[in-house]
Design a protein around this motif. Structure first.
Motif, mmCIF file in Angstrom:
data_model
loop_
_atom_site.group_PDB
_atom_site.id
_atom_site.type_symbol
_atom_site.label_atom_id
_atom_site.label_comp_id
_atom_site.label_asym_id
_atom_site.label_seq_id
_atom_site.Cartn_x
_atom_site.Cartn_y
_atom_site.Cartn_z
ATOM 1 N N VAL A 173 4.247 -11.792 -2.059
ATOM 2 C CA VAL A 173 4.170 -10.325 -2.172
ATOM 3 C C VAL A 173 2.839 -9.998 -2.849
ATOM 4 N N LEU A 174 2.051 -9.105 -2.238
ATOM 5 C CA LEU A 174 0.805 -8.621 -2.856
ATOM 6 C C LEU A 174 0.952 -7.130 -3.108
ATOM 7 N N LEU A 175 0.875 -6.740 -4.394
ATOM 8 C CA LEU A 175 0.933 -5.332 -4.775
ATOM 9 C C LEU A 175 -0.487 -4.879 -5.092
ATOM 10 N N VAL A 176 -0.996 -3.851 -4.423
ATOM 11 C CA VAL A 176 -2.330 -3.297 -4.712
ATOM 12 C C VAL A 176 -2.094 -1.958 -5.396
ATOM 13 N N VAL A 177 -2.359 -1.928 -6.708
ATOM 14 C CA VAL A 177 -1.878 -0.820 -7.549
ATOM 15 C C VAL A 177 -3.041 -0.076 -8.204
ATOM 16 N N GLY A 178 -3.155 1.227 -7.914
ATOM 17 C CA GLY A 178 -4.067 2.071 -8.685
ATOM 18 C C GLY A 178 -5.523 1.750 -8.525
ATOM 19 N N THR A 179 -5.923 1.396 -7.302
ATOM 20 C CA THR A 179 -7.342 1.168 -7.069
ATOM 21 C C THR A 179 -7.779 1.898 -5.810
ATOM 22 N N SER A 180 -9.014 2.434 -5.863
ATOM 23 C CA SER A 180 -9.548 3.174 -4.709
ATOM 24 C C SER A 180 -10.035 2.217 -3.631
ATOM 25 N N ALA A 181 -10.017 0.921 -3.933
ATOM 26 C CA ALA A 181 -10.424 -0.119 -2.970
ATOM 27 C C ALA A 181 -11.827 0.157 -2.429
ATOM 28 N N LEU A 182 -12.726 0.564 -3.301
ATOM 29 C CA LEU A 182 -14.110 0.856 -2.901
ATOM 30 C C LEU A 182 -15.105 -0.168 -3.437
ATOM 31 N N VAL A 183 -14.688 -0.912 -4.471
ATOM 32 C CA VAL A 183 -15.626 -1.831 -5.124
ATOM 33 C C VAL A 183 -15.331 -3.250 -4.676
ATOM 34 N N TYR A 184 -16.385 -3.890 -4.165
ATOM 35 C CA TYR A 184 -16.252 -5.269 -3.673
ATOM 36 C C TYR A 184 -16.775 -6.248 -4.702
ATOM 37 N N PRO A 185 -16.403 -7.512 -4.634
ATOM 38 C CA PRO A 185 -15.532 -8.103 -3.599
ATOM 39 C C PRO A 185 -14.041 -7.871 -3.840
ATOM 40 N N ALA A 186 -13.626 -7.247 -4.975
ATOM 41 C CA ALA A 186 -12.185 -7.075 -5.258
ATOM 42 C C ALA A 186 -11.482 -6.327 -4.137
ATOM 43 N N ALA A 187 -12.160 -5.334 -3.555
ATOM 44 C CA ALA A 187 -11.507 -4.492 -2.545
ATOM 45 C C ALA A 187 -11.160 -5.280 -1.287
ATOM 46 N N GLY A 188 -11.790 -6.452 -1.127
ATOM 47 C CA GLY A 188 -11.498 -7.242 0.080
ATOM 48 C C GLY A 188 -10.469 -8.337 -0.162
ATOM 49 N N LEU A 189 -9.955 -8.413 -1.401
ATOM 50 C CA LEU A 189 -9.025 -9.510 -1.748
ATOM 51 C C LEU A 189 -7.782 -9.526 -0.864
ATOM 52 N N TRP A 190 -7.329 -8.354 -0.447
ATOM 53 C CA TRP A 190 -6.063 -8.307 0.316
ATOM 54 C C TRP A 190 -6.158 -9.139 1.582
ATOM 55 N N GLU A 191 -7.404 -9.322 2.083
ATOM 56 C CA GLU A 191 -7.565 -10.076 3.339
ATOM 57 C C GLU A 191 -7.260 -11.566 3.160
ATOM 58 N N SER A 192 -7.139 -12.003 1.909
ATOM 59 C CA SER A 192 -6.803 -13.425 1.677
ATOM 60 C C SER A 192 -5.290 -13.658 1.714
ATOM 61 N N ALA A 193 -4.523 -12.566 1.879
ATOM 62 C CA ALA A 193 -3.057 -12.727 1.890
ATOM 63 C C ALA A 193 -2.639 -13.553 3.104
ATOM 64 N N PRO A 194 -1.743 -14.529 2.916
ATOM 65 C CA PRO A 194 -1.344 -15.395 4.030
ATOM 66 C C PRO A 194 -0.369 -14.700 4.971
ATOM 67 N N ARG A 195 -0.202 -15.247 6.150
ATOM 68 C CA ARG A 195 0.794 -14.733 7.098
ATOM 69 C C ARG A 195 2.165 -14.777 6.409
ATOM 70 N N GLY A 196 2.943 -13.720 6.571
ATOM 71 C CA GLY A 196 4.281 -13.706 5.959
ATOM 72 C C GLY A 196 4.302 -13.044 4.603
ATOM 73 N N CYS A 197 3.100 -12.834 4.002
ATOM 74 C CA CYS A 197 3.062 -12.136 2.701
ATOM 75 C C CYS A 197 3.161 -10.640 2.967
ATOM 76 N N ILE A 198 4.057 -9.944 2.260
ATOM 77 C CA ILE A 198 4.153 -8.491 2.437
ATOM 78 C C ILE A 198 3.133 -7.850 1.497
ATOM 79 N N THR A 199 2.276 -6.996 2.081
ATOM 80 C CA THR A 199 1.211 -6.356 1.285
ATOM 81 C C THR A 199 1.568 -4.883 1.094
ATOM 82 N N VAL A 200 1.495 -4.412 -0.161
ATOM 83 C CA VAL A 200 2.016 -3.089 -0.545
ATOM 84 C C VAL A 200 0.992 -2.335 -1.383
ATOM 85 N N GLU A 201 0.726 -1.086 -1.035
ATOM 86 C CA GLU A 201 -0.165 -0.247 -1.849
ATOM 87 C C GLU A 201 0.670 0.749 -2.645
#
Ligand code: BV8
Length: 254
Positions: free
Chosen positions: A192-220
């Motif tokens: 489970v990946l929770l992306v909490v309280g970020t505008s997702a504008l600053v890299y490289p942190a904003a691209g971290l969600w792309e490392s989530a594996p198949r089967g991981c549920i990603t939630v904003e």
């Protein structure tokens, strides 16, 4: 799950998929931004009272801004340090700390430099953008704890000829070695990946969600949409301080 529980969770608006993923998760990762600390009274960067609205990023959160006017930069960080030092963790921070005790493994990857995750009791925390709790010299890298009253403006020059600067990562600077690699590895092993309280504008942190594996549920979890809202599996337009305790409650009802 009893109908009563299902009704309860549905009332909360949490999907059954997310509830079941939390209950069976071996590893939950929370990527957090300044929005999580907003309910602790710390301004966000891009919100209505955001810091960047009043200051130019280049003048405050960059090496050349610091070289140009170290007193201005320290004045800004000293003001932020007072807010961070006197702020209290909110129910969102505490829910993530509790989740770490309730589940096999929880990693908090934060862009925040306020230290509130650690003060809330989270132990497995990666501070991608450094911390305001420390300062270090630009030349000899000597470190020092941040005094409660902030860094004295007449003590910026270090006796080695360098300057004492805040222990944060500025624009154009590499993330702390190891923290970035650890964050990528954590997300790559998340259920489970929770992306909490970020505008997702600053890299490289904003691209971290792309490392989530198949089967991981990603939630904003964010009252506002972001550039990655429609790339993630689920989105809750709720403040973190109310949604995260609901997630904790659902995860604990195994
Ligand atoms: C680097 C620390 C390379 C100090 C900060 C592509 C790839 C890599 C880099 C780049 C790239 N493109 C551009 C870059 C360069 C740059 C960048 O990303 N620029 C952006 C503006 C385009 N990135 C960098 O420079 C990074 N370094 O890439 O180095 C390199 C490699 C090797 C060798 C040398 C160099 C460094 C970036 C780190 C910058 N430092 N801060 C400090 O805190 O002062 S960034 C700053 O913005 C903050 O720290 C914060 O972490 C970050 C992101 O802001 P958010 O946390 O998201 O806050 P924001 O206000 O934006 O949003 C808040 C959200 O919360 C909102 O969406 C709001 O709706 C929501 N919210 C509000 N209330 C609530 C809520 N949500 C839930 N509940 C609520 N109650």
């Amino acid at each position: 799950m009893l109908l009563r529980d299902m009704m309860r969770n549905e009332r909360a608006g949490l999907s059954t998929r997310l509830i079941e993923a939390l209950r069976s998760a071996r590893h939950v990762v929370a990527l957090t931004g300044s929005g999580l600390s907003a309910e602790s009274g710390i301004p966000t960067f891009r919100g209505v009272d955001g810091y960047w609205r009043r200051y130019r990023v280049e003048d405050l959160a960059s090496p050349h801004g610091f070289a140009r006017d170290p007193r201005l930069v320290w004045t800004w960080y000293n003001e932020r340090w007072q807010r961070c030092r006197t702020a209290e963790p909110n129910p969102g921070h505490r829910a993530l700390a509790e989740l770490e005790r309730a589940l096999p493994r929880v990693t908090v990857v934060t862009q925040n430099v306020d230290g509130l995750h650690l003060r809330a009791g989270s132990r497995n925390v990666l501070e991608l953008h450094g911390t305001l709790r420390k300062a270090y010299c630009t030349r000899c890298a000597e470190r020092a704890p941040m005094p409660d009253d902030g860094w004295p403006l007449d003590a910026i020059d270090h006796d080695c000829g360098g300057r004492m600067r805040p222990g944060v990562v500025w624009f154009g600077e590499a993330l702390p070695h190891g923290a970035w690699e650890a964050a990528q590895a954590a997300v790559a092993s998340a259920d489970v990946l929770l992306v909490v309280g970020t505008s997702a504008l600053v890299y490289p942190a904003a691209g971290l969600w792309e490392s989530a594996p198949r089967g991981c549920i990603t939630v904003e979890i964010n009252p506002e949409e972001t550039p990655i809202s429609d790339r993630l599996d689920e989105r809750y337009a709720s403040p973190a301080g109310s949604l995260l305790p609901q997630l904790l409650d659902a995860a604990q009802r195994r």
